[in-house]
Enzyme design. Sequence first.
Site, PDB file in Angstrom:
ATOM      1  N   LYS A 190      50.098  33.810  62.732  1.00 35.17           N
ATOM      2  CA  LYS A 190      51.334  32.711  62.475  1.00 35.17           C
ATOM      3  C   LYS A 190      52.038  33.397  61.470  1.00 35.17           C
ATOM      4  O   LYS A 190      51.628  33.432  60.123  1.00 35.17           O
ATOM      5  CB  LYS A 190      50.598  31.471  62.182  1.00 35.17           C
ATOM      6  CG  LYS A 190      51.289  30.124  62.510  1.00 35.17           C
ATOM      7  CD  LYS A 190      52.475  30.079  61.964  1.00 35.17           C
ATOM      8  CE  LYS A 190      52.935  29.374  60.732  1.00 35.17           C
ATOM      9  NZ  LYS A 190      54.357  29.736  60.044  1.00 35.17           N
ATOM     10  N   GLU A 266      43.817  33.623  50.022  1.00 37.30           N
ATOM     11  CA  GLU A 266      44.570  34.457  49.288  1.00 37.30           C
ATOM     12  C   GLU A 266      46.023  33.835  48.580  1.00 37.30           C
ATOM     13  O   GLU A 266      46.930  33.591  49.286  1.00 37.30           O
ATOM     14  CB  GLU A 266      45.148  35.655  49.727  1.00 37.30           C
ATOM     15  CG  GLU A 266      43.775  36.602  50.290  1.00 37.30           C
ATOM     16  CD  GLU A 266      43.148  37.377  49.267  1.00 37.30           C
ATOM     17  OE1 GLU A 266      43.462  37.319  48.084  1.00 37.30           O
ATOM     18  OE2 GLU A 266      41.948  37.786  49.505  1.00 37.30           O
ATOM     19  N   CYS A 301      52.626  37.705  44.714  1.00 37.62           N
ATOM     20  CA  CYS A 301      51.518  37.034  44.073  1.00 37.62           C
ATOM     21  C   CYS A 301      51.143  37.737  42.832  1.00 37.62           C
ATOM     22  O   CYS A 301      50.726  36.963  41.876  1.00 37.62           O
ATOM     23  CB  CYS A 301      50.511  36.783  44.909  1.00 37.62           C
ATOM     24  SG  CYS A 301      50.009  38.590  45.773  1.00 37.62           S
ATOM     25  N   GLU A 400      53.391  29.005  38.826  1.00 36.66           N
ATOM     26  CA  GLU A 400      54.134  30.456  39.711  1.00 36.66           C
ATOM     27  C   GLU A 400      55.325  30.117  39.974  1.00 36.66           C
ATOM     28  O   GLU A 400      55.700  29.185  40.856  1.00 36.66           O
ATOM     29  CB  GLU A 400      53.140  30.563  40.696  1.00 36.66           C
ATOM     30  CG  GLU A 400      53.464  31.627  41.713  1.00 36.66           C
ATOM     31  CD  GLU A 400      52.731  32.166  42.638  1.00 36.66           C
ATOM     32  OE1 GLU A 400      52.570  31.054  43.699  1.00 36.66           O
ATOM     33  OE2 GLU A 400      52.300  33.120  42.950  1.00 36.66           O
TER      34      GLU A 400
HETATM   35  P1  NAD Z   1      53.256  29.090  52.040  1.00 37.28           P
HETATM   36  O1  NAD Z   1      51.918  28.416  51.741  1.00 37.28           O
HETATM   37  O2  NAD Z   1      54.484  27.828  51.784  1.00 37.28           O
HETATM   38  O3  NAD Z   1      53.330  29.358  53.565  1.00 37.28           O
HETATM   39  C1  NAD Z   1      52.505  30.466  53.945  1.00 37.28           C
HETATM   40  C2  NAD Z   1      52.090  30.278  55.195  1.00 37.28           C
HETATM   41  O4  NAD Z   1      51.466  29.121  55.717  1.00 37.28           O
HETATM   42  C3  NAD Z   1      53.288  30.354  56.150  1.00 37.28           C
HETATM   43  O5  NAD Z   1      52.995  30.932  57.502  1.00 37.28           O
HETATM   44  C4  NAD Z   1      53.689  28.898  56.626  1.00 37.28           C
HETATM   45  O6  NAD Z   1      54.196  28.776  57.830  1.00 37.28           O
HETATM   46  C5  NAD Z   1      52.074  28.136  56.729  1.00 37.28           C
HETATM   47  N1  NAD Z   1      52.135  26.930  56.480  1.00 37.28           N
HETATM   48  C6  NAD Z   1      52.957  26.079  55.619  1.00 37.28           C
HETATM   49  N2  NAD Z   1      52.620  24.748  55.758  1.00 37.28           N
HETATM   50  C7  NAD Z   1      51.349  24.785  56.688  1.00 37.28           C
HETATM   51  C8  NAD Z   1      50.494  23.786  56.833  1.00 37.28           C
HETATM   52  N3  NAD Z   1      50.557  22.382  56.768  1.00 37.28           N
HETATM   53  N4  NAD Z   1      49.457  24.096  57.770  1.00 37.28           N
HETATM   54  C9  NAD Z   1      49.233  25.340  58.020  1.00 37.28           C
HETATM   55  N5  NAD Z   1      49.997  26.401  57.708  1.00 37.28           N
HETATM   56  C10 NAD Z   1      50.902  26.037  57.106  1.00 37.28           C
HETATM   57  O7  NAD Z   1      53.579  30.233  51.079  1.00 37.28           O
HETATM   58  P2  NAD Z   1      54.939  31.018  51.195  1.00 37.28           P
HETATM   59  O8  NAD Z   1      56.051  30.293  50.295  1.00 37.28           O
HETATM   60  O9  NAD Z   1      55.165  31.719  52.623  1.00 37.28           O
HETATM   61  O10 NAD Z   1      54.315  32.244  50.263  1.00 37.28           O
HETATM   62  C11 NAD Z   1      54.370  32.204  49.022  1.00 37.28           C
HETATM   63  C12 NAD Z   1      52.896  32.189  48.274  1.00 37.28           C
HETATM   64  O11 NAD Z   1      52.046  33.055  48.921  1.00 37.28           O
HETATM   65  C13 NAD Z   1      52.762  32.320  46.654  1.00 37.28           C
HETATM   66  O12 NAD Z   1      52.076  31.247  46.272  1.00 37.28           O
HETATM   67  C14 NAD Z   1      52.007  33.526  46.746  1.00 37.28           C
HETATM   68  O13 NAD Z   1      51.489  33.775  45.696  1.00 37.28           O
HETATM   69  C15 NAD Z   1      51.019  33.657  47.712  1.00 37.28           C
HETATM   70  N6  NAD Z   1      50.774  35.032  48.145  1.00 37.28           N
HETATM   71  C16 NAD Z   1      49.506  35.361  47.810  1.00 37.28           C
HETATM   72  C17 NAD Z   1      48.993  36.795  48.086  1.00 37.28           C
HETATM   73  C18 NAD Z   1      47.727  36.840  47.879  1.00 37.28           C
HETATM   74  O14 NAD Z   1      47.211  38.082  48.374  1.00 37.28           O
HETATM   75  N7  NAD Z   1      47.075  36.363  46.883  1.00 37.28           N
HETATM   76  C19 NAD Z   1      49.922  37.516  48.631  1.00 37.28           C
HETATM   77  C20 NAD Z   1      51.261  37.285  48.838  1.00 37.28           C
HETATM   78  C21 NAD Z   1      51.701  35.785  48.714  1.00 37.28           C
END
Ligand code: NAD
Length: 496
Positions: A190, A266, A301, A400
């Site tokens: 997804k 993550e 991240c 963040e």
């Molecule tokens: P997000 O949590 O908004 O979205 C991530 C994914 O989750 C997307 O595919 C989104 O559609 C899905 N999602 C959103 N709401 C959901 C729900 N209710 N149920 C299930 N899935 C849902 O994050 P983002 O804005 O896309 O990414 C940024 C975040 O990702 C930051 O916090 C960043 O630090 C983190 N990140 C972490 C790592 C790591 O390896 N630790 C790497 C990259 C990004």
Amino acid sequence: MTQASIDWHESAERFHPRQQAVIGGELVDAVDGATFSATSPRDGTVLAEVAACRTADVDRAVASARRAFDAGHWSRSAPAERRRSMLRFARLVEEHADELALTVSLEMGKPISDARDIEIPALVKTLTWYAEAADKLLDELPRTGADALAMITREPVGVVAAIVPWNFPLTMAGWKLGPALAVGNSVVLKPAEQSPLSALRLGELALEAGLPEGVLNVVPGLGHEAGQALGRHDDVDVVAFTGSGEVGRELLRYAADSNLKRVYLELGGKTPNIVFGDAPDLAEAAATAAWGITFNQGEMCTAASRLLVQRDVHDDFVSQVLDAITSRRLGDPLDTATQIGPVVDETQLRRVLDYVAIGLDEGADLRLGGGRTLPDTGGSYVEPTVFTGVRPDMRIAREEIFGPVLSVLPFDDLPDAIRIANDTVYGLAASVWTRDLTTAHTAARALRAGTVWVNCFEEGDLSVPFGGMKQSGTGRDKSLHAIDKYVDLKTTWIAL
Ligand code: NAD
């Protein structure tokens, strides 16, 4: 063709992305015909109307993944066969590197040079590494008494839902797909709603590479629809997630409310980048600090978002960092010279500007940037921003931001640096610059972070695990350790 000889703007004119979900080996519309717009942060234009998968589509994808798993063409195939298929998959990705790089750059604003030289090679390397691992994993025979034979075997868990963010759309997908596929699972991927197009193409390339139908499904859609449906699905065995802590918490709730699937998270970070006055090369440390908060627009991240500088070198070091940031080129992500593109969308841009306002309210000193830029492009460009005089209790030091906003905090000595660095709910990464061996080792031990870099930043390769302590996450991507997430251990005890 070399990158310099490609006319990326002309390629963008001819860009016709895939728009359908990849389910059960076919490209399909959403069951109810729903779509959502994939918009480019480069100029605000709509790139495609993409299938908006919801519960019915997720049900189809999970059912096809389960059928594929039960059929055994992948899950019970010889590991060497999976190795060959995954190597073909990796090769196809490499052959389509330009197209995939353009797709990533257009959909989420990554500078094309980084997309072409970092994002796509990272995916190729990941798929190749896990393909090569597939037929080299061993099971265990513990030593028992003479009257028994015990075997500990690793079995694929079944259906894995990989839910990934937009900041490194293909790298993050690869970190889940590589180990999950190598050990025989079926996957439903997804992608984030901001970056569905590269994932759809990836799903198609997997089919072309000969992965059996249903082994890799791609369901684009909104988080609270497609993502939630996967999180709540009773036939998903593992959710492997990269994204925000807020959604991570939701996924744990969904698992508790449904089949208690395993959830690996993550999540975010607030990386402390600690510069001691005795750093081996302060100029290099300053250039790295500048890179660490502007690479990928700070949407990383591990972004080096907290710069801790020892007081005796603070002013001089900060001025070097400001110069280094200013010299990085911001602009159209399709220009090969661009080093900072737009942030992913208007929501993200507003979030960054809100944090700038918060920093000003809190009394930090705005030393650079702080505003929107290039408004005539229609894109979501924000100036790299630097605050000095930041206190550890300020929100800009604790939360963040996920944008190019640097918070600089002074410190006195090693204990002071460790105290400030660890004063966070996050624990993803940390960096220390010093030529003193004792300082380096003491800091590396004391820092509560999944990765500590010494005299470098963002280094590593696939052999080392990546993931967070504390609220930065619960699992590890990369390395052989990642495989643990996608297998069940089975004990077989045979009385002799
Ligand atoms: P997000 O949590 O908004 O979205 C991530 C994914 O989750 C997307 O595919 C989104 O559609 C899905 N999602 C959103 N709401 C959901 C729900 N209710 N149920 C299930 N899935 C849902 O994050 P983002 O804005 O896309 O990414 C940024 C975040 O990702 C930051 O916090 C960043 O630090 C983190 N990140 C972490 C790592 C790591 O390896 N630790 C790497 C990259 C990004």
